[in-house]
Motif scaffolding. Structure first.
Motif, PDB file in Angstrom:
ATOM      1  N   GLN A  54       0.833  -1.209   0.000  1.00 10.33           N
ATOM      2  CA  GLN A  54       0.000   0.000   0.000  1.00 10.33           C
ATOM      3  C   GLN A  54       0.867   1.258   0.000  1.00 10.33           C
ATOM      4  O   GLN A  54       0.577   2.217  -0.727  1.00 10.33           O
ATOM      5  CB  GLN A  54      -0.930  -0.001   1.208  1.00 10.33           C
ATOM      6  CG  GLN A  54      -2.029  -1.035   1.123  1.00 10.33           C
ATOM      7  CD  GLN A  54      -2.865  -1.114   2.391  1.00 10.33           C
ATOM      8  OE1 GLN A  54      -2.493  -0.585   3.444  1.00 10.33           O
ATOM      9  NE2 GLN A  54      -3.987  -1.797   2.308  1.00 10.33           N
ATOM     10  N   ARG A  55       1.933   1.248   0.801  1.00 10.36           N
ATOM     11  CA  ARG A  55       2.841   2.410   0.820  1.00 10.36           C
ATOM     12  C   ARG A  55       3.535   2.584  -0.524  1.00 10.36           C
ATOM     13  O   ARG A  55       3.687   3.707  -1.013  1.00 10.36           O
ATOM     14  CB  ARG A  55       3.867   2.260   1.943  1.00 10.36           C
ATOM     15  CG  ARG A  55       3.302   2.538   3.325  1.00 10.36           C
ATOM     16  CD  ARG A  55       4.401   2.658   4.374  1.00 10.36           C
ATOM     17  NE  ARG A  55       5.241   1.473   4.471  1.00 10.36           N
ATOM     18  CZ  ARG A  55       4.996   0.429   5.237  1.00 10.36           C
ATOM     19  NH1 ARG A  55       3.914   0.409   6.001  1.00 10.36           N
ATOM     20  NH2 ARG A  55       5.817  -0.606   5.272  1.00 10.36           N
ATOM     21  N   ALA A  56       3.950   1.475  -1.124  1.00  6.46           N
ATOM     22  CA  ALA A  56       4.607   1.542  -2.427  1.00  6.46           C
ATOM     23  C   ALA A  56       3.649   2.093  -3.478  1.00  6.46           C
ATOM     24  O   ALA A  56       4.037   2.910  -4.320  1.00  6.46           O
ATOM     25  CB  ALA A  56       5.111   0.164  -2.841  1.00  6.46           C
ATOM     26  N   ALA A  57       2.396   1.676  -3.433  1.00  7.89           N
ATOM     27  CA  ALA A  57       1.406   2.181  -4.378  1.00  7.89           C
ATOM     28  C   ALA A  57       1.186   3.678  -4.181  1.00  7.89           C
ATOM     29  O   ALA A  57       1.060   4.437  -5.150  1.00  7.89           O
ATOM     30  CB  ALA A  57       0.094   1.419  -4.226  1.00  7.89           C
ATOM     31  N   MET A  58       1.174   4.116  -2.926  1.00  7.37           N
ATOM     32  CA  MET A  58       0.988   5.539  -2.631  1.00  7.37           C
ATOM     33  C   MET A  58       2.182   6.355  -3.132  1.00  7.37           C
ATOM     34  O   MET A  58       2.003   7.422  -3.719  1.00  7.37           O
ATOM     35  CB  MET A  58       0.806   5.741  -1.118  1.00  7.37           C
ATOM     36  CG  MET A  58       0.558   7.172  -0.721  1.00  7.37           C
ATOM     37  SD  MET A  58      -0.951   7.854  -1.412  1.00  7.37           S
ATOM     38  CE  MET A  58      -2.145   7.038  -0.409  1.00  7.37           C
ATOM     39  N   ARG A  59       3.393   5.843  -2.915  1.00 12.04           N
ATOM     40  CA  ARG A  59       4.577   6.550  -3.412  1.00 12.04           C
ATOM     41  C   ARG A  59       4.545   6.652  -4.933  1.00 12.04           C
ATOM     42  O   ARG A  59       4.879   7.693  -5.493  1.00 12.04           O
ATOM     43  CB  ARG A  59       5.849   5.831  -2.963  1.00 12.04           C
ATOM     44  CG  ARG A  59       6.232   6.074  -1.532  1.00 12.04           C
ATOM     45  CD  ARG A  59       7.659   5.620  -1.249  1.00 12.04           C
ATOM     46  NE  ARG A  59       7.921   4.253  -1.676  1.00 12.04           N
ATOM     47  CZ  ARG A  59       7.741   3.171  -0.918  1.00 12.04           C
ATOM     48  NH1 ARG A  59       7.295   3.296   0.309  1.00 12.04           N
ATOM     49  NH2 ARG A  59       8.028   1.966  -1.382  1.00 12.04           N
ATOM     50  N   THR A  60       4.145   5.577  -5.582  1.00 14.42           N
ATOM     51  CA  THR A  60       4.064   5.575  -7.041  1.00 14.42           C
ATOM     52  C   THR A  60       3.049   6.606  -7.511  1.00 14.42           C
ATOM     53  O   THR A  60       3.309   7.361  -8.449  1.00 14.42           O
ATOM     54  CB  THR A  60       3.672   4.175  -7.551  1.00 14.42           C
ATOM     55  OG1 THR A  60       4.656   3.247  -7.116  1.00 14.42           O
ATOM     56  CG2 THR A  60       3.579   4.149  -9.052  1.00 14.42           C
ATOM     57  N   GLU A  61       1.903   6.638  -6.855  1.00 13.26           N
ATOM     58  CA  GLU A  61       0.858   7.591  -7.212  1.00 13.26           C
ATOM     59  C   GLU A  61       1.352   9.031  -7.052  1.00 13.26           C
ATOM     60  O   GLU A  61       1.125   9.885  -7.920  1.00 13.26           O
ATOM     61  CB  GLU A  61      -0.347   7.353  -6.302  1.00 13.26           C
ATOM     62  CG  GLU A  61      -1.669   7.613  -6.950  1.00 13.26           C
ATOM     63  CD  GLU A  61      -2.804   7.180  -6.051  1.00 13.26           C
ATOM     64  OE1 GLU A  61      -3.476   8.075  -5.512  1.00 13.26           O
ATOM     65  OE2 GLU A  61      -2.993   5.963  -5.879  1.00 13.26           O
ATOM     66  N   GLN A  62       2.033   9.305  -5.950  1.00  9.90           N
ATOM     67  CA  GLN A  62       2.548  10.651  -5.706  1.00  9.90           C
ATOM     68  C   GLN A  62       3.614  11.022  -6.729  1.00  9.90           C
ATOM     69  O   GLN A  62       3.651  12.166  -7.216  1.00  9.90           O
ATOM     70  CB  GLN A  62       3.119  10.753  -4.293  1.00  9.90           C
ATOM     71  CG  GLN A  62       2.059  10.722  -3.216  1.00  9.90           C
ATOM     72  CD  GLN A  62       2.646  10.635  -1.821  1.00  9.90           C
ATOM     73  OE1 GLN A  62       3.832  10.356  -1.646  1.00  9.90           O
ATOM     74  NE2 GLN A  62       1.807  10.842  -0.809  1.00  9.90           N
TER      75      GLN A  62
END
Length: 63
Positions: free
Chosen positions: A28-36
């Motif tokens: 989930q954190r990796a997905a959020m970083r990617t999105e940002q």
């Protein structure tokens, strides 16, 4: 198994079709970083296009 279900192919992939595993907190954190990062990239790209357009307009008027 009924005849109609076999025709529709409901048996294939039965185990995974209805169940999706929940992403781990790390995922989930990796997905959020990617999105940002993607959002920041789009913002930077827009600024580059604005600057390029401004420079193009400036060179046309002085030439």
């Amino acid at each position: 198994m009924g005849f109609m279900k076999r025709l529709k192919g409901e048996r294939a992939g039965r185990r995974t079709a209805g169940r999706r595993r929940k992403p781990s907190p790390r995922e989930q954190r990796a997905a959020m970083r990617t999105e940002q990062a993607e959002a920041k990239l789009l913002e930077t790209e827009a600024l580059i296009h604005e600057e390029a357009e401004r420079l193009r307009r400036g060179t046309r008027t002085t030439a």
